[in-house]
Design a protein around this motif. Structure first.
Motif: not given
Lengths: 357, 357, 357, 357
Positions: C328-357
């Motif tokens: 069952c891949v799920v227990p080991r997938a837990v940190p993978v899901v977290e990792a992808m989430t962290a990458l998406v959130l940081l990217d979006h944080y920077m995308l949002d920041k770029a446009k706040r004058f």
């Protein structure tokens, strides 16, 4: 970002004196035979220490492929490769932790990032171009299957320049001298100039001319990814490049339309032009003629003379560069210009192919 | 693709003689007051028919905003706008359905797409640059808030060129003459040359110099989105552009490092340089100095003289252009160069801002 | 392509049994302290061989950083890293050169590329997720400075699932059991099920729930880079993922608007909602509430039972998988899901920041 | 950003009650016959006011093409189009200038941009989906030439859902009823439910199932632009979507590998599978089987009942929505799901084609 290309995308990494430099070439077509000897030969053309007119650093620049190649052929998955940093004498750079070298990127990296790996220029070192040459060698292997070739040469060093257009020279002679100039007489003059300049602890600039043959008509994506715009962007991404012109370039500004237009005629059933002032690109799209352009390089900023500068804290000091540096970057830049050209052409070939139903 | 920019992305559309041309400017920051009078004034600088030395086509180029502005301010959503094509005399172009105009994009569009809107050059017409000027005007409004200004001028027409660097001229005088040259004497010579050339049914090229002031240190994304590389790509995306150089550009090739390096010093507590051969960009990143560069334009390909060419089927014919054309594109290209510069700078400002934690 | 993210872009490379797998994380902000122990701990959470319910392969997954870090801090340049492939038993896969494993990517890689590295699934192996976890660990370090945390857990294995929403559980207990389930009783049942399934040579699917706390309001780029769309794309890029839902997800389809709307109220001067059916995202943009979503994983395709299949040439054969695989891949997938989430959130944080004058 | 797609890129613009909404479809292949009647018919499927179960707004949604089409065929240049906003009753929305509608995007737009066009939801209005349907219709015309078709239907409304997989239904019946459900009995129940819910001033959610036939094996770019990931991202970019699953989706989580694997066999010389739990996508790449997936929609947030909420300043108020709204968005979402699918498939077709030498 540290990537270039849309469908064929090279991402590079690495600092001059870190563990390694390297790259990931993504989107490379599957099934291409990877001729590692050819890659090695291309790397040697850029390698330091190859002749008396280049830096005496003796970097091996041994490429290690990490992925994307199986049983000698590309698999369509990312081709990653690295080049270990072996011969780094970081203590040559100890005084650069605080000092900003004139006309180097030290100061602006600090402005942008607030931190920098000062050793050997870190990320801004021209050492990164080794990665480009490796990726470019792979692109050349794919282009070769399509009948496309890319060849560059030194057309100017300091005040010595070739008088004629590329068509006047036998480009098979380029590798016959250390300067990579197809005119043997001028090559000797250039070599002498470089050695003179070196003796004075100074550096000198120059120009690389590049020619791509066999490029089919139709490459280039209007309006903002014109082939000319992509080439310009790629060339200006190379260290020390200050200008780009294609076809008759800046000289076109002085001319008249009636003289410069490339007149179409019927060349035995095939549409051709009587001249090629357009440099093989019209409206940003290749027209089947040879593509040619020129790239200006400034003199290497590291001179072996004492120069005034400031430290991070604003203290005015005198800085004497140590280390081993190129008196003229142009001969070693020739394969770099070719590599970037090959990457751009293969990318555009795929962009064009995608839409042909 | 027909887009430029990463965070601030302009997408343009439209053919010269279709229903309309226009653009979508996505990523533009919210809350910027949209001064429509300023936009209109910028459009007028590029508009045909503004003086004796430009084409006599009388396009109104009235911009209609479709979205992204609410109660006079930008909302952060895409700003779409269009410019209706009113004054199109398509019958001027009937003979171009089959014939390929020399040094135009007609032939390569057919090679690439197998179909083209031949009327007035269709998509490859310089009319598209009106869209750039509109988007650039918006970018200038945002840059103004940041203290960044962009100003360009004509520095060469044919064989007449300014002898000095931009610092020798009073750039507030640029709009005082039809050529957009800050040196009134040279401007008069240039104007005369353009009128002479026009009388002969010919065209002439030139150079635009552009200066950006107030750009903070740190803009530019190494290694492949260097500020210099982005500017080069943007300039080469403009119709008729054949070359780009920044700082001392191609002249750098002839120089020595010891002479060209920009020496740092402590200018009353602020780090500054004694010269600006780097053109405000080192290692691809702005260093806080003025950014300046030069853009070469070829002579307009449409000359009012009979020229030989071929048709789609390869028949050799003589072609006489009709219609109203610019004898020299450079004066009207000045605002286009500024617009592209403004778009690049604002995009890079946002790219840099994104990563400053 | 093998990249994800706009401003923070991860590019990965490597085949399961090639020289190495690795990645380049470009756009990572400068000056972040790189806690290598934390990275190592994250890698251990995904590592094979960590418990009785995971594969017994004993890969060390030692990360080697190649660039982008200087004296313990990120420099703003690309962070490259690699993980050598040490414990690969390629002869376990000899019979896969010709045979297509059911519900694996073998067949489609051959369709797409005409060539594939068959050893251990080559590029399509879940081993690539180790690279994601490393990059995600770096992203978490940056998010931590912003007060943003990401935590995932196993909410379903086969027919055993948690009955309640994440708010009903103490998420600090997730790492207390091998299944990574915050409900100890259910965790024991899940573990027993996995062992039963393993004994039968079979595999079982499951669901990972992920929660991000501290995400500020405003992240997400309408309309096509909605935060929800980016998360969905990132999750579906993980091996074996078959579905994604956020907030009340598919259950929302059965509901009424009057019941599901999240009613705003004034919570002591701060605007808040009385429920969070929206999962912290409205109109594609974060609203300041916890973000939560669920990711469905299919059972691992490699079962240790004989299965019929065909070879490349179409011959029907019986295939018995060898090697060591996860029931069952799920227990080991837990940190993978977290990792992808962290990458998406940081990217979006920077995308949002770029446009706040 | 407001764009989707890599080689085929749709950029959309416009607010619900602004001058117009529209889009630019860039990268569309040249030479495709543009059947405007087909485009119009697709627009009608999404149009408000088409039946008793949809909103009674009577928007004409007349598409005006601005560029990229010449003499009835695409030219390879950007196809821009706009839809004027005619029937906007902005005064229905006057009270929304200050108030935040529950579970709408009003609040987050203010958080992100500090300004918003409140009329009719502005940019976040589902009216934008009309632009998607138009672009999708063009994509369908290109896909048709490739033998690829896309068909969606309503598979759930509230608690009423179809029991079987798409293969159990005659999908040619989908357009026979207002709900767009291929099962006439269930369709009647769904229609009754929607009318009941409408009478109560409430709204209800549902699920759309989509099937693509004729997709060749090989589409999908590993690892981060998997076909499944692109579809998920595209679907989650649609207003009100809360979940996505393909193949057996979330149900896969409960199953065993031995039951769910799609067994390959030799089907008269062609490799085929005995089941299609994978939904036509394995390892993120199409395998030649039908592609199918399900998309969950939440109930429309606008209910015609008084709801508590807050104003921009935090004042708690009661809000009663006015205007004309859909009690269930699902029937009109069917063509939107198809449109996004068609855009993704054509983009991936071109991405794949680019690399086949």
């Amino acid at each position: 970002m540290n990537s270039i290309g849309q469908l064929l995308r090279l991402t590079t990494f690495g600092e001059s004196h870190g563990t390694a430099i390297g790259g990931v070439l993504d989107g490379f077509p599957a099934g291409i035979v990877i001729d590692e000897d050819f890659v090695r030969a291309e790397m040697c053309r850029r390698r330091p220490g190859q002749s008396a007119i280049t830096t005496q650093r003796n970097e091996q620049d041994e490429v290690q492929f990490l992925s994307g190649i199986f049983e000698g052929r590309s698999t369509g998955t990312p081709i990653a490769f690295m080049i270990a940093n072996c011969n780094s004498r970081s203590n040559d750079y100890g005084n650069l932790r605080e000092a900003y070298r004139p006309s180097h990127a030290d100061y602006v990296y600090d402005c942008k990032y607030g931190i920098r790996d000062h050793r050997g220029g870190g990320r801004s070192s021209a050492r990164e171009t080794a990665v480009r040459v490796c990726a470019g060698a792979l692109a050349k292997l794919a282009l070769r299957q399509l009948g496309i070739s890319v060849l560059a040469y030194t057309s100017q060093v300091g005040e010595i320049s070739l008088d004629d257009n590329y068509t006047a020279y036998d480009l098979s002679l380029v590798e016959n001298n250390a300067v990579r100039c197809p005119d043997a007489v001028k090559a000797a003059e250039m070599e002498k100039l470089i050695l003179d300049v070196k003796r004075q602890g100074d550096t000198v600039g120059g120009v690389v001319t590049c020619v791509a043959k066999g490029v089919p008509a139709g490459l280039g994506e209007p309006l903002y990814d014109k082939l000319s715009a992509s080439l310009a962007g790629a060339m200006l991404s190379i260290n020390a490049v200050k200008g780009f012109e294609y076809g008759n370039g800046f000289a076109a500004a002085a001319g008249r339309g009636s003289e410069q237009n490339d007149i179409f005629f019927n060349n035995g059933g095939k549409i051709a032009t009587r001249s090629n002032n357009s440099g093989g690109i019209q409206g940003g799209i290749s027209n089947g003629n040879d593509i040619y352009f020129r790239v200006a390089f400034k003199p290497v900023a590291t001179v072996l003379k004492e120069q005034p500068t400031v430290t991070k804290e604003g203290e005015e000091i005198l800085l004497l560069a140590r280390g081993r540096h190129d008196p003229c970057v142009v001969p070693r830049a020739v394969p770099v210009v070719e590599a970037m050209t090959a990457l751009v052409l293969l990318d555009h070939y795929m962009l064009d192919k995608a839409k042909r139903f």
